[in-house]
Motif scaffolding. Structure first.
Motif, PDB file in Angstrom:
ATOM      1  N   GLU A   1      16.657  70.325  76.010  1.00 59.61           N
ATOM      2  CA  GLU A   1      17.639  70.580  74.960  1.00 59.61           C
ATOM      3  C   GLU A   1      19.049  70.406  75.520  1.00 59.61           C
ATOM      4  O   GLU A   1      19.383  70.951  76.569  1.00 59.61           O
ATOM      5  CB  GLU A   1      17.456  71.996  74.423  1.00 59.61           C
ATOM      6  CG  GLU A   1      18.293  72.330  73.201  1.00 59.61           C
ATOM      7  CD  GLU A   1      17.964  73.707  72.651  1.00 59.61           C
ATOM      8  OE1 GLU A   1      18.132  73.922  71.442  1.00 59.61           O
ATOM      9  OE2 GLU A   1      17.528  74.577  73.441  1.00 59.61           O
TER      10      GLU A   1
ATOM     11  N   ASP B   1      23.342  71.525  71.396  1.00 53.96           N
ATOM     12  CA  ASP B   1      22.280  71.972  70.492  1.00 53.96           C
ATOM     13  C   ASP B   1      21.840  73.393  70.830  1.00 53.96           C
ATOM     14  O   ASP B   1      21.554  74.200  69.938  1.00 53.96           O
ATOM     15  CB  ASP B   1      21.084  71.019  70.570  1.00 53.96           C
ATOM     16  CG  ASP B   1      21.387  69.654  69.971  1.00 53.96           C
ATOM     17  OD1 ASP B   1      22.355  69.559  69.191  1.00 53.96           O
ATOM     18  OD2 ASP B   1      20.666  68.694  70.289  1.00 53.96           O
ATOM     19  N   TYR B   2      21.786  73.686  72.122  1.00 48.94           N
ATOM     20  CA  TYR B   2      21.410  75.036  72.563  1.00 48.94           C
ATOM     21  C   TYR B   2      22.440  76.056  72.087  1.00 48.94           C
ATOM     22  O   TYR B   2      22.087  77.149  71.615  1.00 48.94           O
ATOM     23  CB  TYR B   2      21.295  75.039  74.081  1.00 48.94           C
ATOM     24  CG  TYR B   2      20.767  76.315  74.690  1.00 48.94           C
ATOM     25  CD1 TYR B   2      19.942  77.185  73.984  1.00 48.94           C
ATOM     26  CD2 TYR B   2      21.088  76.646  76.004  1.00 48.94           C
ATOM     27  CE1 TYR B   2      19.455  78.343  74.560  1.00 48.94           C
ATOM     28  CE2 TYR B   2      20.601  77.799  76.594  1.00 48.94           C
ATOM     29  CZ  TYR B   2      19.792  78.646  75.868  1.00 48.94           C
ATOM     30  OH  TYR B   2      19.316  79.797  76.447  1.00 48.94           O
TER      31      TYR B   2
ATOM     32  N   ASN C   1      24.524  75.809  69.478  1.00 43.15           N
ATOM     33  CA  ASN C   1      24.443  75.964  68.022  1.00 43.15           C
ATOM     34  C   ASN C   1      23.202  76.758  67.622  1.00 43.15           C
ATOM     35  O   ASN C   1      23.246  77.575  66.691  1.00 43.15           O
ATOM     36  CB  ASN C   1      24.430  74.591  67.355  1.00 43.15           C
ATOM     37  CG  ASN C   1      25.757  73.859  67.508  1.00 43.15           C
ATOM     38  OD1 ASN C   1      26.800  74.489  67.695  1.00 43.15           O
ATOM     39  ND2 ASN C   1      25.730  72.541  67.442  1.00 43.15           N
ATOM     40  N   ARG C   2      22.096  76.527  68.327  1.00 47.73           N
ATOM     41  CA  ARG C   2      20.869  77.265  68.010  1.00 47.73           C
ATOM     42  C   ARG C   2      21.024  78.746  68.361  1.00 47.73           C
ATOM     43  O   ARG C   2      20.486  79.621  67.664  1.00 47.73           O
ATOM     44  CB  ARG C   2      19.681  76.656  68.761  1.00 47.73           C
ATOM     45  CG  ARG C   2      18.343  77.287  68.405  1.00 47.73           C
ATOM     46  CD  ARG C   2      17.187  76.463  68.944  1.00 47.73           C
ATOM     47  NE  ARG C   2      17.207  76.388  70.387  1.00 47.73           N
ATOM     48  CZ  ARG C   2      16.676  77.324  71.190  1.00 47.73           C
ATOM     49  NH1 ARG C   2      16.097  78.396  70.671  1.00 47.73           N
ATOM     50  NH2 ARG C   2      16.725  77.187  72.496  1.00 47.73           N
TER      51      ARG C   2
END
Length: 304
Positions: A174, A178-179, A181-182
């Motif tokens: 990842e 993205d990490y 935002n997640r």
């Protein structure tokens, strides 16, 4: 001369020199290292923060930036002499063993003595130069540290440090953005019930799965007979704390199924309520009050 107005080795070093009491000798005690000429129309040079910058016009060579950390004055002279268009003159063998980081100043070969490159020999300059390097690195690291305090600008190592508090594990492969935002999404989203789990699975996989409780409606009864002949009964569901995840019956490969099951399993484990477990993950083949699984996906299960 090249020394006039040349200033210190770096801005950081200049500030430290300015802060010293006048009792200290702040003169660099310069010594000529070598002369540098270029066969073009013009050539200027400048040393700042351990870098020698050469700017040229015309001629057979090119300008550039040279990192002085890997050179002595002797090896630097040899390196420059090997470059197209450059000529090294009057090399001083007495200081050839000194680090090229002792060079300082700036010059223009068109000016008087503008092709002279000098090295400092004052130990105070050497001492403050070492401090200037470390303080400059600390200055850059402080600016970088501020970025690590914000999820959207933090590097992966610091994102993982943040998530020791948030409890959101990194998925191998990842990317950091993205990490990050997640992490925000998982901290803020609803979790626990079947509607929340279905929404999370949809966001992660694009599939509208059903999360349903396990149980056929039957009740287990138990009772304890008391001495007066009463037999009070209490009942509880045949299954409690288990649920299934039903995947849409669409074509897929075994590899795709394995990835899908792993993703759903991770989402469920991260967001289920305490005491609740997924029994099976699979597809519906028929619906007649109960459902069966087609066996195409390896089942995850927890004993009742």
């Amino acid at each position: 001369m090249a020394l006039e107005g040349a200033g210190a080795w770096s801005t950081m070093q200049a500030r430290m020199l300015d802060s010293l009491h006048r009792v200290f000798n702040k003169d660099p005690l310069p010594v000529l290292a070598f002369r540098l000429r270029y066969d073009g129309d013009a050539m200027t040079w400048a040393v700042q923060d351990g870098l020698l910058t050469l700017t040229v016009s015309g001629g057979s060579g090119a300008g550039g930036v040279i990192d002085l950390r890997g050179h002595t004055l002797a090896t630097l002279a040899d390196f420059l002499a090997a470059q197209a268009g450059y000529t090294v003159l009057d090399e001083n063998p007495a200081v050839g063993h000194l680090s090229a980081l002792t060079l300082f100043g700036a010059g223009d070969q068109a000016a008087s003595e503008g092709d002279h490159l000098y090295a400092f020999t004052n130990l105070l300059w050497a001492f403050l130069t070492a401090y200037a390097v470390e303080l400059g690195a600390a200055r850059d690291q402080i600016a970088a540290a501020l970025a690590q305090m914000v999820l959207q600008t933090a590097d992966l190592d610091w994102l993982q440090e943040h998530n020791t508090y948030y409890g959101v594990a990194w998925i191998p492969g990842e990317v950091p953005v993205d990490y990050a935002n997640r992490t925000v999404a998982e901290v803020l989203h609803q979790r626990g019930n079947n509607v929340a789990l279905e929404s999370l699975i949809l966001n992660a996989t694009g599939m509208r799965c059903d999360v349903v409780d396990v149980g056929d409606g039957s009740i287990y009864w138990d009772g304890v007979e008391s001495f007066d002949g009463d037999v009070p009964f209490s009942g509880y569901p045949a299954a409690y704390g288990l649920f299934d995840v039903i995947i849409p019956n669409i074509p897929s490969t075994p590899d795709q199924d394995a990835i899908l099951v792993a993703t759903i399993r991770r989402i469920v484990d991260e967001n289920r309520c305490a005491g609740f477990h997924v029994r099976q993950i699979g597809r519906v083949v028929a619906w007649n009050g109960s459902y069966s699984f087609d066996g195409a996906i390896a089942f995850d299960s927890v004993p009742a």
